[in-house]
Design a protein around this motif. Structure first.
Motif, short mmCIF file in Angstrom:
data_model
loop_
_atom_site.label_atom_id
_atom_site.label_comp_id
_atom_site.label_asym_id
_atom_site.label_seq_id
_atom_site.Cartn_x
_atom_site.Cartn_y
_atom_site.Cartn_z
N VAL A 15 0.85 -1.18 0.00
CA VAL A 15 0.00 0.00 0.00
C VAL A 15 0.89 1.24 0.00
O VAL A 15 1.70 1.42 0.91
N GLU A 17 2.26 4.88 0.75
CA GLU A 17 2.14 5.58 2.02
C GLU A 17 0.95 6.51 2.07
O GLU A 17 0.25 6.61 3.08
N LYS A 19 -1.87 6.16 0.75
CA LYS A 19 -3.16 5.47 0.72
C LYS A 19 -3.36 4.55 1.92
O LYS A 19 -4.31 3.78 1.97
N ARG A 20 -2.49 4.63 2.90
CA ARG A 20 -2.59 3.75 4.06
C ARG A 20 -3.64 4.26 5.05
O ARG A 20 -3.87 5.46 5.14
N HIS A 21 -4.25 3.33 5.76
CA HIS A 21 -5.17 3.69 6.83
C HIS A 21 -4.71 3.04 8.12
O HIS A 21 -3.97 2.06 8.12
N ARG A 22 -5.18 3.58 9.24
CA ARG A 22 -4.79 3.07 10.55
C ARG A 22 -6.01 2.75 11.38
O ARG A 22 -6.99 3.50 11.41
N THR A 27 -1.12 0.34 11.20
CA THR A 27 -1.19 0.95 9.87
C THR A 27 -1.05 -0.12 8.80
O THR A 27 -0.10 -0.92 8.82
N LYS A 28 -2.00 -0.15 7.89
CA LYS A 28 -2.01 -1.16 6.83
C LYS A 28 -0.93 -0.83 5.80
O LYS A 28 -0.99 0.20 5.13
N VAL A 29 0.07 -1.72 5.66
CA VAL A 29 1.17 -1.46 4.73
C VAL A 29 1.15 -2.39 3.51
O VAL A 29 1.80 -2.11 2.50
N LYS A 30 0.41 -3.49 3.59
CA LYS A 30 0.27 -4.37 2.43
C LYS A 30 -0.86 -5.36 2.67
O LYS A 30 -1.35 -5.51 3.80
N GLU A 385 1.62 -7.37 7.57
CA GLU A 385 0.65 -6.56 6.82
C GLU A 385 0.34 -5.26 7.53
O GLU A 385 -0.09 -4.29 6.88
N TYR A 386 0.53 -5.23 8.85
CA TYR A 386 0.28 -4.02 9.64
C TYR A 386 1.54 -3.65 10.41
O TYR A 386 2.26 -4.53 10.90
#
Length: 388
Positions: A15, A17, A19-22, A27-30, A385-386
């Protein structure tokens, strides 16, 4: 027809940076997934999806499950599920009429079984030249959808959810925790802002990802009753079925849960405790299409609704779509709103989602074709993933 090969391919979808959500998960990184391919001697290939750590799932699929199924008829989906779940005791289990499961019957093993099962149903549909949902017993060919997102804080919560409504959804879901630290007051403020932003005619759900304890969940639920929620999802740990029943008994808001559960036996515990109003198995974790159907039937016998957790790859969403189209007690289907090309761009064909509804494909099997460059496009990247 015989199975000639079963293989698994680990995939990742980083994802960007911006477009990431927390949430409470971090924080969702992939997004990760494992695609499972079942090949046959008649040229049919089925594609399924599994959750779990992709290299581990790949090892289980190819090292443990595949040798048990090569040479079998892939259309015997029920028999093959029992063979994978019971291992060396599959034949005695079928002959005696009760389950004798293998010792490693949960976790990554069940997720791997799920991926194989989905692929077997895809093959079966192609062999009979029918969409999977029609083989399962079609109930409908389109279904109401809800937009699943809702991470923004403050006024942004209203803007985000109203954006989903503007795209045609009349049901939306938000997370109990956005970018800020959790507190009951923060969540109540966000839910209130969201409800005001979308109006009274749109269904609103809140998802806590199992992050609260029982007293906090009860306190929050009681105060959220003023906002007319459609359901409160995973308010506490999925390990605490009695505690979940306490929460359900303490609030007027319906309780939804199940994405973290494995097999009908885990759901039986939820049902026996009176812990839920909406059952949400994840087809890529619970046991594939075969086992998810059993959960849906058990739920129906108790007047519990069924709404599969459909967050992940395109193959997971496709399988969930067919379940929804063939399940009488399924009134709605989740449509993820995060940045997720692994869902949106995995297939050559697009999902037909219009005016807040999802439409079934009329092509055989799951009805979708994996892009030729999928392995290169979604090359697996090790790591969580987070990030918290």
């Amino acid at each position: 027809m015989e199975i000639t090969e079963i293989r698994a391919v680990p995939l990742s979808d980083p994802v960007p940076e911006e477009k990431r959500h927390r949430t409470d998960l971090g924080t969702k990184v992939k997004t990760d997934a494992t695609l499972v391919f079942v090949e046959t001697d008649e040229g049919h290939t089925g594609v399924g999806a599994a959750l779990g750590h992709p290299p581990t799932v790949e090892s289980i699929v190819e090292g443990s499950l595949a040798p048990a199924l090569v040479g079998e008829d892939p259309t015997y989906t029920g028999r093959l599920w029992e063979k994978l779940y019971s291992g060396s005791r599959a034949e005695p289990s079928l002959e005696r009429g009760y389950s004798q499961p293998r010792w490693d019957r949960r976790g990554y093993t069940l997720e791997a079984i799920s991926g194989v099962d989905i692929a077997l149903w895809d093959v079966t549909g192609k062999a009979f030249d029918q969409p999977v949902y029609k083989l399962l017993g079609a109930v409908r060919d389109d279904i109401r959808a809800y937009a699943s997102g809702g991470w923004a804080t403050g006024e942004g919560a209203a803007d985000e959810l109203r954006g989903y409504v503007d795209r045609g959804f009349d049901a939306v879901k938000m997370r109990a925790v956005g970018h800020e630290e959790f507190s009951v007051e923060n969540t109540l403020e966000r839910v209130g802002i969201a409800r005001e932003g979308i109006g009274d005619d749109v269904d609103l759900m809140v998802d806590a990802h199992g992050s609260l304890d029982v007293p906090t969940a009860i306190r929050l639920a009681r105060r959220m009753e003023a906002y007319d929620l459609t359901w409160f999802e995973e308010p506490i740990s999925p390990d605490d079925h009695p505690g979940l029943a306490e929460v359900r008994d303490a609030t007027e808001i319906p309780i939804a849960t199940g994405e973290s559960e494995f097999t009908r036996f885990d759901f039986r515990s939820l049902f026996d405790h009176g812990a839920l109003d909406v059952a949400q198995p994840d087809v890529a974790r619970c046991g594939g299409i075969t086992e998810s159907r059993r959960v849906a039937t058990m739920a129906s016998a108790r007047n519990v609704k069924f709404a599969p957790h459909a967050w992940g790859s395109g193959a997971l969403f496709a399988a969930s779509l067919h379940l929804a189209m063939s399940t009488p007690n399924c009134p709605i289907l989740e449509v993820p709103q995060a940045y997720m090309p692994l869902l949106d761009d995995l297939y050559e064909e697009e999902f037909d989602i219009r005016d807040g509804r999802v439409y079934a494909p009329d092509r055989p099997g799951l009805g979708f074709t994996v892009r030729e460059d999928f392995a290169e496009r979604f090359e697996y990247v090790e790591g969580p993933e987070y990030e918290f």
